[in-house]
Design a protein around this motif. Sequence first.
Motif, PDB file in Angstrom:
ATOM      1  N   PRO A  48       0.808  -1.236   0.000  1.00 50.42           N
ATOM      2  CA  PRO A  48       0.000   0.000   0.000  1.00 50.42           C
ATOM      3  C   PRO A  48       0.832   1.274   0.000  1.00 50.42           C
ATOM      4  O   PRO A  48       0.290   2.360  -0.209  1.00 50.42           O
ATOM      5  CB  PRO A  48      -0.813  -0.110   1.297  1.00 50.42           C
ATOM      6  CG  PRO A  48      -0.655  -1.506   1.777  1.00 50.42           C
ATOM      7  CD  PRO A  48       0.660  -1.978   1.262  1.00 50.42           C
ATOM      8  N   ARG A  49       2.142   1.136   0.234  1.00 48.27           N
ATOM      9  CA  ARG A  49       3.008   2.305   0.335  1.00 48.27           C
ATOM     10  C   ARG A  49       3.814   2.555  -0.939  1.00 48.27           C
ATOM     11  O   ARG A  49       4.753   3.352  -0.938  1.00 48.27           O
ATOM     12  CB  ARG A  49       3.954   2.150   1.530  1.00 48.27           C
ATOM     13  CG  ARG A  49       3.247   2.212   2.883  1.00 48.27           C
ATOM     14  CD  ARG A  49       4.183   1.833   4.009  1.00 48.27           C
ATOM     15  NE  ARG A  49       3.644   2.133   5.323  1.00 48.27           N
ATOM     16  CZ  ARG A  49       2.786   1.366   5.977  1.00 48.27           C
ATOM     17  NH1 ARG A  49       2.369   0.231   5.433  1.00 48.27           N
ATOM     18  NH2 ARG A  49       2.342   1.713   7.169  1.00 48.27           N
ATOM     19  N   LEU A  50       3.454   1.894  -2.007  1.00 45.64           N
ATOM     20  CA  LEU A  50       4.116   2.099  -3.292  1.00 45.64           C
ATOM     21  C   LEU A  50       3.079   2.555  -4.304  1.00 45.64           C
ATOM     22  O   LEU A  50       2.089   1.864  -4.524  1.00 45.64           O
ATOM     23  CB  LEU A  50       4.770   0.794  -3.781  1.00 45.64           C
ATOM     24  CG  LEU A  50       5.877   0.218  -2.913  1.00 45.64           C
ATOM     25  CD1 LEU A  50       6.357  -1.108  -3.491  1.00 45.64           C
ATOM     26  CD2 LEU A  50       7.037   1.184  -2.793  1.00 45.64           C
ATOM     27  N   GLY A  51       3.319   3.716  -4.899  1.00 46.82           N
ATOM     28  CA  GLY A  51       2.385   4.171  -5.914  1.00 46.82           C
ATOM     29  C   GLY A  51       2.142   5.659  -5.853  1.00 46.82           C
ATOM     30  O   GLY A  51       2.650   6.371  -4.975  1.00 46.82           O
ATOM     31  N   PRO A  52       1.351   6.167  -6.793  1.00 41.58           N
ATOM     32  CA  PRO A  52       1.128   7.615  -6.894  1.00 41.58           C
ATOM     33  C   PRO A  52       0.406   8.200  -5.697  1.00 41.58           C
ATOM     34  O   PRO A  52       0.623   9.365  -5.345  1.00 41.58           O
ATOM     35  CB  PRO A  52       0.298   7.747  -8.175  1.00 41.58           C
ATOM     36  CG  PRO A  52      -0.289   6.397  -8.426  1.00 41.58           C
ATOM     37  CD  PRO A  52       0.692   5.425  -7.882  1.00 41.58           C
ATOM     38  N   ALA A  53      -0.453   7.427  -5.058  1.00 46.97           N
ATOM     39  CA  ALA A  53      -1.236   7.969  -3.947  1.00 46.97           C
ATOM     40  C   ALA A  53      -0.367   8.370  -2.770  1.00 46.97           C
ATOM     41  O   ALA A  53      -0.743   9.253  -1.985  1.00 46.97           O
ATOM     42  CB  ALA A  53      -2.291   6.957  -3.501  1.00 46.97           C
ATOM     43  N   VAL A  54       0.797   7.740  -2.622  1.00 50.77           N
ATOM     44  CA  VAL A  54       1.684   8.033  -1.488  1.00 50.77           C
ATOM     45  C   VAL A  54       3.007   8.650  -1.933  1.00 50.77           C
ATOM     46  O   VAL A  54       3.920   8.816  -1.135  1.00 50.77           O
ATOM     47  CB  VAL A  54       1.941   6.765  -0.647  1.00 50.77           C
ATOM     48  CG1 VAL A  54       0.681   6.331   0.075  1.00 50.77           C
ATOM     49  CG2 VAL A  54       2.463   5.625  -1.511  1.00 50.77           C
ATOM     50  N   ARG A 101       4.174 -12.136  -5.467  1.00 48.92           N
ATOM     51  CA  ARG A 101       3.951 -10.761  -4.993  1.00 48.92           C
ATOM     52  C   ARG A 101       5.185  -9.889  -5.223  1.00 48.92           C
ATOM     53  O   ARG A 101       5.051  -8.692  -5.533  1.00 48.92           O
ATOM     54  CB  ARG A 101       3.559 -10.780  -3.516  1.00 48.92           C
ATOM     55  CG  ARG A 101       2.190 -11.392  -3.276  1.00 48.92           C
ATOM     56  CD  ARG A 101       1.872 -11.540  -1.806  1.00 48.92           C
ATOM     57  NE  ARG A 101       1.603 -10.244  -1.184  1.00 48.92           N
ATOM     58  CZ  ARG A 101       1.352 -10.095   0.117  1.00 48.92           C
ATOM     59  NH1 ARG A 101       1.354 -11.154   0.919  1.00 48.92           N
ATOM     60  NH2 ARG A 101       1.116  -8.895   0.615  1.00 48.92           N
ATOM     61  N   LEU A 102       6.377 -10.461  -5.087  1.00 49.55           N
ATOM     62  CA  LEU A 102       7.589  -9.698  -5.403  1.00 49.55           C
ATOM     63  C   LEU A 102       7.595  -9.294  -6.875  1.00 49.55           C
ATOM     64  O   LEU A 102       7.925  -8.160  -7.227  1.00 49.55           O
ATOM     65  CB  LEU A 102       8.835 -10.523  -5.081  1.00 49.55           C
ATOM     66  CG  LEU A 102       9.154 -10.738  -3.609  1.00 49.55           C
ATOM     67  CD1 LEU A 102      10.291 -11.736  -3.461  1.00 49.55           C
ATOM     68  CD2 LEU A 102       9.513  -9.421  -2.924  1.00 49.55           C
ATOM     69  N   GLU A 103       7.223 -10.230  -7.749  1.00 49.96           N
ATOM     70  CA  GLU A 103       7.189  -9.932  -9.182  1.00 49.96           C
ATOM     71  C   GLU A 103       6.150  -8.865  -9.498  1.00 49.96           C
ATOM     72  O   GLU A 103       6.320  -8.101 -10.462  1.00 49.96           O
ATOM     73  CB  GLU A 103       6.890 -11.200  -9.969  1.00 49.96           C
ATOM     74  CG  GLU A 103       8.052 -12.180  -9.995  1.00 49.96           C
ATOM     75  CD  GLU A 103       7.767 -13.415 -10.815  1.00 49.96           C
ATOM     76  OE1 GLU A 103       8.740 -14.013 -11.332  1.00 49.96           O
ATOM     77  OE2 GLU A 103       6.592 -13.803 -10.933  1.00 49.96           O
ATOM     78  N   ALA A 104       5.087  -8.801  -8.708  1.00 52.19           N
ATOM     79  CA  ALA A 104       4.003  -7.855  -8.986  1.00 52.19           C
ATOM     80  C   ALA A 104       4.226  -6.471  -8.393  1.00 52.19           C
ATOM     81  O   ALA A 104       3.461  -5.547  -8.701  1.00 52.19           O
ATOM     82  CB  ALA A 104       2.680  -8.430  -8.463  1.00 52.19           C
ATOM     83  N   LEU A 105       5.241  -6.295  -7.541  1.00 55.56           N
ATOM     84  CA  LEU A 105       5.488  -4.954  -6.988  1.00 55.56           C
ATOM     85  C   LEU A 105       5.720  -3.962  -8.127  1.00 55.56           C
ATOM     86  O   LEU A 105       6.370  -4.291  -9.124  1.00 55.56           O
ATOM     87  CB  LEU A 105       6.703  -4.968  -6.062  1.00 55.56           C
ATOM     88  CG  LEU A 105       6.540  -5.631  -4.690  1.00 55.56           C
ATOM     89  CD1 LEU A 105       7.853  -5.563  -3.917  1.00 55.56           C
ATOM     90  CD2 LEU A 105       5.425  -4.977  -3.885  1.00 55.56           C
ATOM     91  N   PRO A 106       5.252  -2.726  -7.987  1.00 64.46           N
ATOM     92  CA  PRO A 106       5.403  -1.750  -9.070  1.00 64.46           C
ATOM     93  C   PRO A 106       6.762  -1.071  -9.130  1.00 64.46           C
ATOM     94  O   PRO A 106       6.943  -0.110  -9.866  1.00 64.46           O
ATOM     95  CB  PRO A 106       4.294  -0.732  -8.761  1.00 64.46           C
ATOM     96  CG  PRO A 106       4.182  -0.765  -7.274  1.00 64.46           C
ATOM     97  CD  PRO A 106       4.424  -2.208  -6.885  1.00 64.46           C
ATOM     98  N   VAL A 107       7.715  -1.569  -8.345  1.00 63.05           N
ATOM     99  CA  VAL A 107       9.097  -1.078  -8.394  1.00 63.05           C
ATOM    100  C   VAL A 107      10.011  -2.273  -8.607  1.00 63.05           C
ATOM    101  O   VAL A 107       9.659  -3.404  -8.252  1.00 63.05           O
ATOM    102  CB  VAL A 107       9.493  -0.330  -7.096  1.00 63.05           C
ATOM    103  CG1 VAL A 107       8.616   0.903  -6.882  1.00 63.05           C
ATOM    104  CG2 VAL A 107       9.431  -1.260  -5.888  1.00 63.05           C
ATOM    105  N   PRO A 108      11.197  -2.058  -9.181  1.00 64.06           N
ATOM    106  CA  PRO A 108      12.130  -3.171  -9.357  1.00 64.06           C
ATOM    107  C   PRO A 108      12.584  -3.756  -8.022  1.00 64.06           C
ATOM    108  O   PRO A 108      12.734  -3.042  -7.027  1.00 64.06           O
ATOM    109  CB  PRO A 108      13.308  -2.534 -10.104  1.00 64.06           C
ATOM    110  CG  PRO A 108      12.720  -1.341 -10.784  1.00 64.06           C
ATOM    111  CD  PRO A 108      11.675  -0.829  -9.839  1.00 64.06           C
TER     112      PRO A 108
END
Length: 270
Positions: A48-54, A101-108
């Motif tokens: 929840p702490r990765l992305g444009p909202a935060v 879930r690691l593969e799906a994170l929006p950061v490398p």
Amino acid sequence: MELGSFQTLVVEQDGPSLVVTINRPEALNALAAAVVRDLAALLDAVEPRLGPAVGWPVRGVIITGAGDRAFVAGADIVEMVELSAEQGEEYSRAMQAVTLRLEALPVPVIAAVDGFALGGGCELAMACDWIYASAASRFGQPEVKLGLVPGFGGSVRLTRRVGIALARELICTGRMLKAAEAHRTGLVNQVLEDGDATLAAAKQTITEIAATSPTAVASAKALINEVATLDVAAGLDREAVAFHAAFETEDKVEGVRAFVAKDQPTFPGR
């Protein structure tokens, strides 16, 4: 970024990098059930702490192991002695869920390997987007020596990284690859002098990524994962859709503006 405390992990933010250290050096950082639970709990906190909202507080995750003997030496064999077949499958599926879930994170996610990355350790490293390794590192899937097969993704991801023929050889023999050979096969991206240099290289790469568009990197990672199993025509179709979506981001507007103006972009991350 405050993510709580974990029994088997040390988690620290260093600039744009979130460094996750598996901290069981007395057991060569083996993936005990407690480590799997901690990794899942960490992902619960991170996602929840990765992305444009935060505002993209970190731009990449580094996974490494405590000490200089092992990244992760494998699954916890001592724990596995008492597992039933049903419990073994549950253990497998729990760790497989972590890798997805690691593969799906929006950061490398970068694996910084120093020492043994065997069995589950090799599988965890391969669930990361790429691998940096010290010259002393060793990689392998030795499960057949225990009467087992890979359970955390080795039969799938090793094949995709090094090709089916070499994956068959490595899995059926249990043979280890030295870091230089792992690099030649494409399993490892870079080989560095030692563990400190390996971790530093991973942090430097994430610093470079931090100068780019967060939305573009997230989209590119998702796109590469999606098209990996598609034929060329289907993959190109998905690429065109992603290209369309990029045109609708504020990051595209800023990136193009800065390029034309010969300026440094300040990406809003949206």
